[in-house]
Structures are given as structure tokens and as C-alpha cells.
Design a protein around this motif. Structure first.
Motif, PDB file in Angstrom:
ATOM      1  N   THR A   1     -14.892   1.272  12.173  1.00  0.00           N
ATOM      2  CA  THR A   1     -16.261   1.027  11.761  1.00  0.00           C
ATOM      3  C   THR A   1     -16.274  -0.092  10.741  1.00  0.00           C
ATOM      4  O   THR A   1     -15.225  -0.518  10.239  1.00  0.00           O
ATOM      5  CB  THR A   1     -16.892   2.296  11.160  1.00  0.00           C
ATOM      6  N   GLY A   2     -17.446  -0.591  10.429  1.00  0.00           N
ATOM      7  CA  GLY A   2     -17.563  -1.653   9.461  1.00  0.00           C
ATOM      8  C   GLY A   2     -17.475  -1.136   8.033  1.00  0.00           C
ATOM      9  O   GLY A   2     -17.466   0.065   7.765  1.00  0.00           O
ATOM     10  N   GLU A   3     -17.423  -2.061   7.115  1.00  0.00           N
ATOM     11  CA  GLU A   3     -17.317  -1.711   5.704  1.00  0.00           C
ATOM     12  C   GLU A   3     -18.622  -1.064   5.236  1.00  0.00           C
ATOM     13  O   GLU A   3     -19.707  -1.626   5.401  1.00  0.00           O
ATOM     14  CB  GLU A   3     -17.020  -2.953   4.879  1.00  0.00           C
TER      15      GLU A   3
ATOM     16  N   PRO B   1       0.283  -9.002  -5.031  1.00  0.00           N
ATOM     17  CA  PRO B   1      -0.736  -8.052  -5.484  1.00  0.00           C
ATOM     18  C   PRO B   1      -0.825  -6.851  -4.547  1.00  0.00           C
ATOM     19  O   PRO B   1      -0.429  -6.916  -3.386  1.00  0.00           O
ATOM     20  CB  PRO B   1      -2.024  -8.879  -5.464  1.00  0.00           C
ATOM     21  N   PRO B   2      -1.360  -5.728  -5.025  1.00  0.00           N
ATOM     22  CA  PRO B   2      -1.531  -4.555  -4.143  1.00  0.00           C
ATOM     23  C   PRO B   2      -2.591  -4.820  -3.086  1.00  0.00           C
ATOM     24  O   PRO B   2      -3.516  -5.616  -3.280  1.00  0.00           O
ATOM     25  CB  PRO B   2      -1.960  -3.455  -5.119  1.00  0.00           C
ATOM     26  N   GLN B   3      -2.448  -4.128  -1.945  1.00  0.00           N
ATOM     27  CA  GLN B   3      -3.328  -4.351  -0.800  1.00  0.00           C
ATOM     28  C   GLN B   3      -4.076  -3.074  -0.458  1.00  0.00           C
ATOM     29  O   GLN B   3      -3.478  -1.996  -0.365  1.00  0.00           O
ATOM     30  CB  GLN B   3      -2.518  -4.809   0.420  1.00  0.00           C
ATOM     31  N   LEU B   4      -5.394  -3.190  -0.292  1.00  0.00           N
ATOM     32  CA  LEU B   4      -6.200  -2.084   0.206  1.00  0.00           C
ATOM     33  C   LEU B   4      -6.003  -2.011   1.713  1.00  0.00           C
ATOM     34  O   LEU B   4      -6.612  -2.771   2.473  1.00  0.00           O
ATOM     35  CB  LEU B   4      -7.670  -2.286  -0.157  1.00  0.00           C
ATOM     36  N   ALA B   5      -5.128  -1.100   2.156  1.00  0.00           N
ATOM     37  CA  ALA B   5      -4.732  -1.069   3.562  1.00  0.00           C
ATOM     38  C   ALA B   5      -5.765  -0.385   4.442  1.00  0.00           C
ATOM     39  O   ALA B   5      -6.163  -0.928   5.480  1.00  0.00           O
ATOM     40  CB  ALA B   5      -3.380  -0.366   3.698  1.00  0.00           C
ATOM     41  N   THR B   6      -6.223   0.811   4.065  1.00  0.00           N
ATOM     42  CA  THR B   6      -7.114   1.602   4.913  1.00  0.00           C
ATOM     43  C   THR B   6      -8.132   2.314   4.042  1.00  0.00           C
ATOM     44  O   THR B   6      -7.821   2.748   2.927  1.00  0.00           O
ATOM     45  CB  THR B   6      -6.330   2.633   5.740  1.00  0.00           C
ATOM     46  N   VAL B   7      -9.331   2.459   4.575  1.00  0.00           N
ATOM     47  CA  VAL B   7     -10.386   3.265   3.964  1.00  0.00           C
ATOM     48  C   VAL B   7     -10.910   4.210   5.034  1.00  0.00           C
ATOM     49  O   VAL B   7     -11.351   3.763   6.099  1.00  0.00           O
ATOM     50  CB  VAL B   7     -11.529   2.405   3.405  1.00  0.00           C
ATOM     51  N   LYS B   8     -10.840   5.510   4.765  1.00  0.00           N
ATOM     52  CA  LYS B   8     -11.325   6.527   5.705  1.00  0.00           C
ATOM     53  C   LYS B   8     -12.636   7.101   5.181  1.00  0.00           C
ATOM     54  O   LYS B   8     -12.733   7.505   4.019  1.00  0.00           O
ATOM     55  CB  LYS B   8     -10.292   7.641   5.889  1.00  0.00           C
TER      56      LYS B   8
END
Length: 720
Positions: free
Chosen positions: A217-219, A346-353
Motif C-alpha cells: 500500500t502507499g505511505e 545512516p539507518p534505513q526505514l526498511a518496512t512499515v506495517k
């Protein structure tokens, strides 16, 4: 043959590797550890436990021990037998008492000796003694050797394990060493060999091939302004702006953000765009990057009313929730036995559930790495609808951009008890296929995940459960639970209807994340009950939870606690934004008169922006607030500052009395001052919401701190 005499022979604590004994080890005459321990109440062949009238008289004369005589013997008996002297002979008594000695209460004043580990004290019959009094063998004044032998003995191999751990970390009083092996961090020594490999195999068998229903899905994260942070040394801090989903690498020495070639990395900082309520590291094995799961809620959920003229929304949309997964890469490893260092990327935002079951409140990873099953791990999450759900988290090794997923159906849903107004309030993993839940009515339930089934429900408390924790991996059958009002209780799942005990000090506690299991020390870390705002963290051994031992005290109310999985160091976050660390094992075995230290790892301070929108950064952009982060503090005494001030006031009062009476030593002036310091009110978003040590061996010195301002700080706390 004559009885074996061991009195006067000191056991040597060598550093040979421990061997797991099998069933045939008792046949080895050279194996001293295979001798069975004498049962309580049965005659023993050990000279230390042999009771004879002559020995009883000698003990009463030399040691003045009232418990030296058995209940069926008297001081006038003079008959004794010796296997080497042949027939039985009669001798006059060594000494007769004209007046019988008054027997003491064995449970209230037992002498510290080797017998106290085997002696079960009688229940106190004194009517003036209340039932909430501990009357066991462990005494409050017990120090190093006696405390170690009673708390971890009487088995020699258990005493030797804690002896080795104390010697291993005694030279590191504040923070863990950045190495592993004989002089560094280590895996748990309290489980047999091959235990972790067997748990990984069982975890893969349970969770391989099990997936939930998700789609891309989108952000849909809520839009928030950035935050301005002042980073670097205190005399020359620089202004850095963080946006939601953005992170930076930090330099180790000063904590600044200017990273050049050859600079040693100290960690990272990133913005989650909300209040992080829960945070946990994913267990992994041999990974190049670590995954940190963060459950955040919008700032509007806990927004205080600052201006009465601003209208407050009547009802917030609390059905939507999300969990962020941040991927942090590791750098090089120093030496063969060194630990992983932070990387400059830098740290990476990999996944958002995303979910539609309400805001996420708690989360915990399955404590076993599931790399062989193709999973980053299995995550148990507690949602706002009062249910706990188990989610699969796919592999994040080759994630180039942030992936947004909508979860429609989890693997398992738990918590439906068919009871009116009973919801799940806390959760903990018992093993790879068991989950324990705490409920709003004070009950605890044990669930099987495959197949989903309620195994047991038992009442432990009578009100809302605020926290629960298991003793996995060495003692998974032990559950510690803390209610809102009452006593912290330890329950044995093997016999939950009878085997339960508690810390006999009732208290009121509204603070979650203040209970954790210390695997190295074999006990629970929890807030010390007090009538004042709790600033002390105590240690409760799983065999003696009725007697708490103070570990660390901060200057402000504690909000979260974390104990290392591969070392005995403790992190404590507080309401004033500071994080403290200390060696808990060194504090437990403190010698009398020994001065111990603690260190403030970092300090976080938040100031909100103006309501009229006039707050801007240096480029003129709007911000939601300003943050200042400090580090590099000197060690300080690990003691309650209120206690030190009380001692100083008492000393001055004694000098004043001596001066009034005309005595000596009253030369210092006495000043009137208050004993207790004034209460300081901090901004709500200044507090530290979570602290978490990394449980993986190669990353044991990495620690994460989440602040209510929305920032998360990851630091490498290892010492070279």
C-alpha cells in the motif's frame, strides 16, 4: 569404613571447563561433583553435617549455636560409638547446664552457616509478627560469600558459574567490554550445551511456511513537522534537523554528526514521527544488519492541553496503527574475539506495517533466530482493541526502499476469553510456541500458538496487570507479574495453583516496561516499591523474590529498565531524559565499605514549539520542537542522593548538640537546610520511554534509547 571428614578442607575454585554429567558419572570415584547431596532430615556422612552429643557440646561452647543439638538428643547423653574403637563406651558429659538455654526463633535470627542452606526455618508463631515478613535463610545483612552460597548454592557447579561471572566482569564497573570469550561477553551459562541450537530447530519447524495476509500500500503515516536537535560537545553544539523517517550516523567521541574518514562511529539517531511506546531488537545470527522494531503513536494521542483557547478534538481516530522496522548496518569487527562496530551509513526505514486493530502498545520478538525459515522473525504485538496478534516479518536483507504493507490477517489472534470487559494488557514469550498474556482482571493465561489454544488460566492478582515477564531461556516456567496495585508476584507454571510467591511490599505502579529478566544473574529487575516516586531499581532472585536488593538509584523517577542477555549490565531510563548504566552483578556482591559507581550514558531535553507557529529552524522552516542531547558525563556514586543528604544533615545536627553541651569537635557551622530536594517537573516529551540491549552476541554492546520526542538513539557502549 570410617566416615569421610571434610571439615577444614576448603574447596578450590579452578577455571576448568564445566562438564555436563550423565547418568553414569556417579560410577567415577575421582569425580567429586558426582556425590549426591544429602537430603534434608536424613543422616549424612559428611563431617560438616554429622550430629553427635560431643560435637553438639563443642559447638555450643565454641560457636554458641543453639541449633546444634537435635530435637531427640539431650546434653546429658554420653554414649557415642566409634567404628574404629570397637564396642560402645560411656563417658561423662563434658558440661551440664544448670539452666536451659532459651531457644531462639529459627526463622527470625538464624546464624549464617553452611547449614542454613539446607535448614528449612519454622513458621514464626509470634503474634506480633505479621504474615508479610520473610523468614527464610537469606538475611538482609548477608554479604558476598554468604549471599552467593545461599542465593546460588548449595550445588557447587552453580556457585562456580556465578563466581566465574563475577570475576569476568569485576574489572568493568560501568559498561561492558567490547570483546567476547574468557574476558568478555558470553552466552548464557545456565543452559546445557546445544540448547540454543535445539531451540532454533524447533522455531523453524513451528513457523516455517506460516504467513499472514498482507498487501502493498502507499505511505499513510501522519504528517508531522521536523524536530531540531542540538548535537555534539556541550561547549560547541551544532543544530541538526531530523525529519520523520530520517536518520544520521554519529561520531563516537563527541556525539556529533560530522563524520569524516577515520572517525570512530558511536551510533545513530533517527526520527520515528511519533511517541515510541515499545521497542525491541530482532534476534539474528550472523547477519550484516540488525533490525529494530518500534511501535509509535501520534503525538495527538498524548497531547497535553497548553492553551485553553485552542479547540481540542472530541474523538481521535485510534483504529489505525503501525509498526516501523529500522535496518542498521554493522561495521568491521576488531580482532577475532571482538564485537561488531557501528557503520558510517545512516539507518534505513526498511518496512512499515499498518493495521486497523488500534494503536500498538507492546511488542516482543520470538526469542529464537528464524533465519533458516527465511524470516527476520516472528513478532507478537498488543493492540488497542485488547487482543494480541502474532505477525510474520519477512526478510529485510535486500530492501532498497521503504516498503509499506497493510496487514489484513495475522498468523494467530489471542486474548478472546468470552468474558465481559476483559482485555489483554501485557504479553511475554515463554518459548517458541508459548505466549503468556496478562489481563485487565488480574488473571494470567498461557496460550499455545500452533495449534492456537488456551492451555491455562489462573488468577494471580485482583486488578489490572501492568507488566509481565518470563525467565526464558533458563527458567521459562517462571512468570513475574506486576499489578497496578498490589505486590510483584512470581508464579511457577509447572504448578500454578500452589507455587507462587511475592515481594511482601504492596505498592501502586502505573509505569510499564519496568520489569525484565536478567539471564546472567538469574533474577528479575523491577522498580523498588516505595511511597514516593520510584527512583530505585531492585533485583529479585528467582529463588528469593521476597527479598529485593537495590541495584541502581537515579535522581528522578525511573520509566524503563533493560538487562543485558550476554552480560550483567543494566540500563535505566528516567523521566528527566537521562539514561544510567551500572554493573548489577558487582552491585549485588558489593563488599562492605566498597564504593561503587554508575554513569550517565546520555541526557535528553525537549522544548515544545510555540502554539502560534512562530518557532522556526535556522532555515526558516516550521518545527514541532527543539531537542538537546548531551553525553560524556563522569561516573558518580551508585547510591541514593537522598540518603547521602540525610547523612550530612544528621552529622551537622550531632555537631550542633555537641557544641551546645560544650563537647569537642563542634567547629563546623550548622546550616538549616531541607532534607528532600524540590520536585522538578519536566516536559512530558522529555522522558525516556524505552531502553533495550541488543540480545545478539556479536552486537551485545549496542543499546537503543527511545525518547517521547520521537527520536531514537542507538549507541555502542562497549569499552576497549
Amino acid at each position: 569404613m570410617p566416615p569421610r571428614r571434610t571439615r577444614g578442607i576448603r574447596k578450590k575454585y579452578n577455571h576448568d571447563p564445566l562438564a555436563i554429567l550423565d547418568d553414569n558419572s556417579n560410577s567415577d570415584p575421582n569425580n567429586s561433583t558426582s556425590d549426591p547431596l544429602p537430603a534434608a532430615g536424613s543422616p549424612s556422612s559428611d563431617g560438616d553435617f554429622t550430629h553427635s552429643p560431643a560435637a553438639a557440646n563443642n559447638a555450643s561452647e565454641d560457636d554458641d549455636d543453639d541449633d546444634a543439638l537435635p530435637s531427640n538428643a539431650s546434653a546429658d547423653d554420653g554414649v557415642h560409638s566409634d567404628p574404629d574403637s570397637g564396642p560402645t563406651t560411656t563417658k561423662p558429659p563434658a558440661r551440664t547446664r544448670l539452666k536451659p538455654r532459651r531457644l531462639r526463633n529459627a526463622g527470625a535470627g538464624m546464624v549464617q552457616s553452611r547449614k542454613s542452606s539446607h535448614h528449612i526455618p519454622t513458621y514464626p508463631h509470634e503474634t506480633r509478627v505479621v504474615t508479610r515478613v520473610y523468614a527464610g535463610p537469606l538475611r538482609r545483612y548477608a554479604r558476598y560469600t554468604a549471599l552467593r552460597d545461599i542465593m546460588y548454592g548449595p550445588e557447587y557447579h552453580r556457585i562456580r558459574i556465578v563466581w566465574d561471572l563475577d570475576n569476568r566482569f569485576r574489572d568493568w564497573a560501568l559498561l561492558p567490554p567490547r570483546r567476547r570469550g574468557a574476558n568478555g561477553v558470553t552466552r548464557t551459562p545456565w543452559v546445557p550445551r546445544g540448547f540454543e541450537r535445539g531451540e532454533e530447530g524447533r522455531g523453524v519447524a513451528v513457523w516455517e511456511g506460516r504467513r499472514g495476509e498482507t498487501d502493498e500500500t502507499g505511505e499513510r503515516l501522519p504528517g508531522v513537522e521536523g524536530v531540531v536537535a542540538l548535537m555534539g560537545p556541550w561547549e560547541g553544539q551544532e543544530e541538526v534537523r531530523f525529519e520523520r523517517g530520517e536518520g544520521r550516523a554519529l561520531e563516537a567521541k563527541t556525539g556529533g554528526t560530522v563524520v569524516g574518514e577515520g572517525d570512530k562511529m558511536g551510533g545513530w539517531m533517527f526520527d520515528v514521527g511519533g511517541i515510541p511506546l515499545a521497542m525491541a531488537w530482532a534476534p539474528s545470527k550472523g547477519k550484516e544488519a540488525q533490525v529494530l522494531a518500534v511501535a509509535a503513536v501520534p503525538f495527538s494521542d498524548q497531547e497535553p492541553v497548553r492553551n485553553q483557547s485552542v479547540p481540542v478534538p472530541e474523538k481521535l481516530d485510534t483504529e489505525a496503527g503501525w509498526v516501523q522496522f529500522w535496518r542498521i548496518k554493522r561495521g568491521k569487527v576488531e580482532g577475532e574475539k571482538g564485537l561488531a562496530l557501528p557503520d558510517s551509513s545512516p539507518p534505513q526505514l526498511a518496512t512499515v506495517k499498518f493495521f486497523t486493530w488500534g494503536r500498538p502498545k507492546r511488542l516482543e520478538w520470538c526469542p529464537v533466530p528464524l533465519d533458516a525459515a527465511g524470516l527476520c522473525g516472528v513478532l507478537a504485538v498488543l493492540f488497542g482493541d485488547g487482543r494480541a496478534r502474532v505477525l510474520d516479518v519477512g526478510s529485510m536483507d535486500d530492501v532498497a526502499e521503504t516498503l509499506y504493507e497493510q496487514v489484513h490477517a495475522p498468523i494467530v489472534t489471542l486474548g478472546n476469553l468470552n468474558a465481559y470487559n476483559v482485555s489483554v494488557t501485557c504479553l511475554t514469550w515463554v518459548n517458541v510456541n508459548r505466549l503468556a498474556l496478562g489481563h485487565s482482571d488480574g488473571s494470567i493465561t498461557l496460550w499455545s500458538l500452533r495449534p492456537p489454544k488456551l492451555l491455562k488460566r489462573f488468577g494471580t492478582h485482583n486488578n489490572y496487570l501492568i507488566d509481565i515477564c518470563s525467565g526464558y531461556p533458563s527458567n521459562p516456567f517462571l512468570l513475574a507479574s506486576v499489578p497496578v496495585g498490589g505486590c510483584a508476584t512470581v508464579t511457577d507454571l509447572t504448578l500454578p495453583s500452589a507455587e507462587s510467591t511475592y515481594f511482601p511490599v504492596p505498592a501502586i505502579n502505573f509505569q510499564p516496561h519496568a520489569l525484565c529478566w536478567s539471564e546472567q544473574m538469574q533474577g528479575f529487575m523491577a522498580l523498588y516499591p516505595s511511597s514516593t516516586p520510584t527512583t530505585t531499581v531492585a533485583f529479585l532472585h528467582h529463588r528469593f523474590p521476597c527479598q529485593a536488593r537495590s541495584i541502581i538509584t537515579g535522581p528522578n523517577a525511573a520509566t524503563c529498565v533493560s538487562a543485558g542477555a550476554t552480560h550483567p549490565y543494566v540500563l535505566v531510563g528516567s523521566a528527566d531524559g537521562s539514561v544510567y548504566a551500572c554493573n548489577a552483578l558487582h552491585k549485588l556482591f558489593k563488599q562492605k565499605g566498597e564504593v561503587l559507581k554508575k554513569v550517565r550514558v546520555m541526557e535528553h531535553e525537549y522544548r515544545p514549539a510555540e502554539d502560534d507557529g512562530s518557532s522556526r529552524d535556522e532555515d526558516g522552516g516550521p518545527v514541532r520542537g527543539f531537542v538537546r542531547v548531551l553525553q560524556g558525563f563522569l561516573p558518580e556514586a551508585n547510591d541514593d542522593p537522598r540518603t547521602e543528604k540525610r547523612k550530612e544533615v544528621d552529622r551537622k545536627r550531632k555537631l550542633a548538640r555537641k557544641k551546645k553541651r560544650g563537647g569537642r569537635g563542634a567547629e563546623e557551622p550548622v546550616e538549616e537546610e531541607e532534607v528532600g530536594s524540590r520536585a522538578v517537573t519536566h516536559e512530558p516529551l522529555t522522558r525516556v520511554t524505552n531502553v533495550a540491549w541488543n540480545p545478539n552476541l556479536e552486537f551485545s554492546c549496542w543499546a537503543a534509547f527511545s525518547m517521547a520526542s520521537g527520536l531514537v538513539r542507538v549507541m555502542d557502549l562497549g569499552i576497549d
